[in-house]
Design an enzyme around this catalytic site. Sequence first.
Site, mmCIF file in Angstrom:
data_model
loop_
_atom_site.group_PDB
_atom_site.id
_atom_site.type_symbol
_atom_site.label_atom_id
_atom_site.label_comp_id
_atom_site.label_asym_id
_atom_site.label_seq_id
_atom_site.Cartn_x
_atom_site.Cartn_y
_atom_site.Cartn_z
ATOM 1 N N HIS A 451 0.820 -1.210 0.000
ATOM 2 C CA HIS A 451 0.000 0.000 0.000
ATOM 3 C C HIS A 451 0.852 1.258 0.000
ATOM 4 C CE1 HIS A 451 -3.867 -2.147 1.549
ATOM 5 N NE2 HIS A 451 -3.766 -2.148 0.248
ATOM 6 N N GLU A 694 -29.574 2.108 -24.676
ATOM 7 C CA GLU A 694 -28.973 0.904 -24.095
ATOM 8 C C GLU A 694 -29.635 -0.382 -24.568
ATOM 9 O OE1 GLU A 694 -27.842 1.841 -19.654
ATOM 10 O OE2 GLU A 694 -29.735 2.831 -20.142
ATOM 11 N N ASP A 718 -24.293 -1.874 -21.455
ATOM 12 C CA ASP A 718 -25.557 -2.614 -21.524
ATOM 13 C C ASP A 718 -25.969 -2.902 -22.959
ATOM 14 O OD1 ASP A 718 -26.479 -3.325 -18.975
ATOM 15 O OD2 ASP A 718 -27.060 -1.267 -18.535
ATOM 16 N N CYS A 765 -20.989 6.820 -23.276
ATOM 17 C CA CYS A 765 -20.427 6.789 -21.929
ATOM 18 C C CYS A 765 -20.060 5.375 -21.481
ATOM 19 C CB CYS A 765 -21.384 7.430 -20.921
ATOM 20 S SG CYS A 765 -23.004 6.641 -20.837
#
Length: 832
Positions: A451, A694, A718, A765
Amino acid sequence: MVGIVIVSHSKQLALGVQELAAQMVQGKIPLAVAAGVDDPEHPLGTDAIKVYEAIASVFSDDGVLVLMDLGSALMSAEMALEFLPPEQREKIYLCAAPLVEGAISAVVAAAAGKNIQQVITEAQGALIAKATQLNLVTSPLSDFSTQTGNTAAIPTQEIRLKITNRLGLHARPAAQFVATASRFKSQIKVQNLTRNTEAVRGDSINQVATLGVRQGHELLITATGTDAQEALRALQGLIINNFGEDDSIIAIPAPREEVTSPTEGELIGIAASSGIAIAPLIHYQSVTIPITEYHIENVEIEWHRLQSAIQIAKQEIASLLSHTSIQIGDAEAAIFDAHLLFLADPVMLEAARQHIVEKRLNAEVSWQAVVDEVANSYRKLEDAYLQERVDDVVDVGRRVLRILLGSLPTDLHITEPSIIVGTDLSPSDTAKLDPAKVMGICMTSGSATSHSAIIARTLGIPAVVGVAPQVLTLESGTLMAIDGESGKVWVAPPAETLTALEAKRQTWQTAQAEAKAKAHQPAITRDGRRIQIFANIGSIADAKTAVSHGAEGVGLLRTEFLYLEKTKAPTEEEQLEVYQAIAQVLDQRPLIIRTLDVGGDKPLPYLSSLSEETNPFLGVRGIRFCLENPQFLKTQLRAILRASYGNNIKIMWPMIAILTELRAAKAILTEVQAELRAEGIAFDEKMAVGMMIETPAAVAIADQLAQEVDFFSIGTNDLSQYVMAGDRTNPKVATLADALQPAVLRMIQQTVQAAHAANIWVGLCGEVAAETLVAPILLGLGLDELSVNPQAIASLKQAISHLTISEAQAIASVALTQDSATSVRELVYPIG
């Protein structure tokens, strides 16, 4: 004297709490109220400016404790802190204690002269007395997390799910899993079926993390309790949504193909963060915390000591998380979400309490024993990535020990540009480094996937780890050079080495500066066509990141984040506050807000009417859900419309398939607009309204839909799965759901043609827009706007600047004639 502020949605409630608390101490404590909003018709709400004014009115160098009720009260309090100067901000403490009981306990403690940390502890423990009187606990040592009640007659429900995100249940997703599981009353257990582990508690960060869950592993999650179904649905949504990760990470420097023998003064380590650093070295050394073991008489006092230290540690980590989120990023800040969950881990707390009660050992020894046990459990794992989480456990453990012993934080104070040298650097200390002063990091242990290394890469600080221990004996001020790409370190480098490294550094810095500068310029092709580059976001912090990365607006605000991580739907005021805050960050840049898109892979755990469906992707999702539950849509539309006044906000409908759905949604919008006008509430009367494309049905009637809206936005994630009849969450068919399938590309082309014929613009998008090599195809299909994750903006703008529209159209024409997505990729991706 400690000051106290009460923040509530209801002014009447806050004044009542203030009166009750004041009577407890005869008005001796500075106590202020920030509650309600100045709207006679809708008085419930919170105002960050009011919170700021209340804090200022009772401010004291001894500290100010802020108690809040639900929802946006916390957000308003957090925003209020941003108005304070840094020296005051660090003395303000936001407290999670119950509002009424917490306020009473806090004022009594403050009136008794207790310091801010003691006041916080009293407020946090305010419910113990009530719980004891109701026989819910037999003593203050009882742990509420173990109170599961009689579950013998309650059936156990279960689900089996595969983990698909790239690094599995590493610290951040594990933290989300545990935080979600902890919200429910049911007892949740999880088992890694792939590794045939034992079932562990779902509310224990350490037990969940040590399951060693990696990508592709199958989990069995069981829930026993009254809200078992809701709990499993929430966890299912979390996993199916990939824990919000998009697998876009900062690249780890590639390993060297061959290692040459080091020259004199040259050391070889592990490349952890790219870049060149040349500066005098300064030693970093974590201070050893001495622990004295002794037996104690009063176990309750000792347990209270440990609980108080843990509460203070939580406050420190919460402050560090906020700093990291603002200064570095949400992804890196999520590391400290895991740290907070370590401190809330009921298994760790139970073990520490057992040490104190049964062995009668002091808090320091008991705590360290538990931390060592947890750290060792990580070290024994076969998974190298999970072994590295030991650093986080040790980091948290040291913080609590330091507080117990009353020692001061060991911040590294650097006044001149330097390279820090040491054995290892904790994530907490790395997050506080100033890149203007810390030129580089050189450690003798650590790894490229720790990390600390992740944070260093995000900060842009070159780092080499795993260097020979001899660097620890070097004198401070010795000139050092490191190459975070090759993993090489030079001590007192000769002139020719410095010249070569300086040239490499200048080249790297120039490239970084050019990329950053271009990111804030428009995306214009070589023949003068401008393409709008927007960002996809899901929070206020995302909006800030988007602007800093050069976004010209927000093409998709996913509003689901306001609904999914709650036990009830957000109110109009809560939503309004978020939308206004994001619009303020964007500063008149366009903000396209997609209305609630739940169902399918995004269930709402608290909504019983959203029943389980055989195929949720073909069920009640998106606009279908909102039309079935118009109260949700009306509340959201009121908030969006109110936020639109004075801002550049647009609305976008999700999952439209038929004209009837679109017209029904518009009718509800018209109804809400009329209500607001009647109430005298201002909004943008000319606000643009668009819709997502979509579904194949929407593409087929795009010419009709285009007459009803102001713009289209194509959601290829989608659209691809519906066109190809391939569930993108099913590994066996997910490859079919590819936006570069010729069938999908033709759908995009048809949509663009219909939109332009109706004189409306069309954007995209989906995730495919972030693939810079695909930019020629998307531009060639005629798209006007692309919306991507913020990190992809710079490279996408650069790719567009190298194209001409005629070239892009030629490539797109060929792509439309290909026989597979693989063939399309071969057109634009280099071979080999």
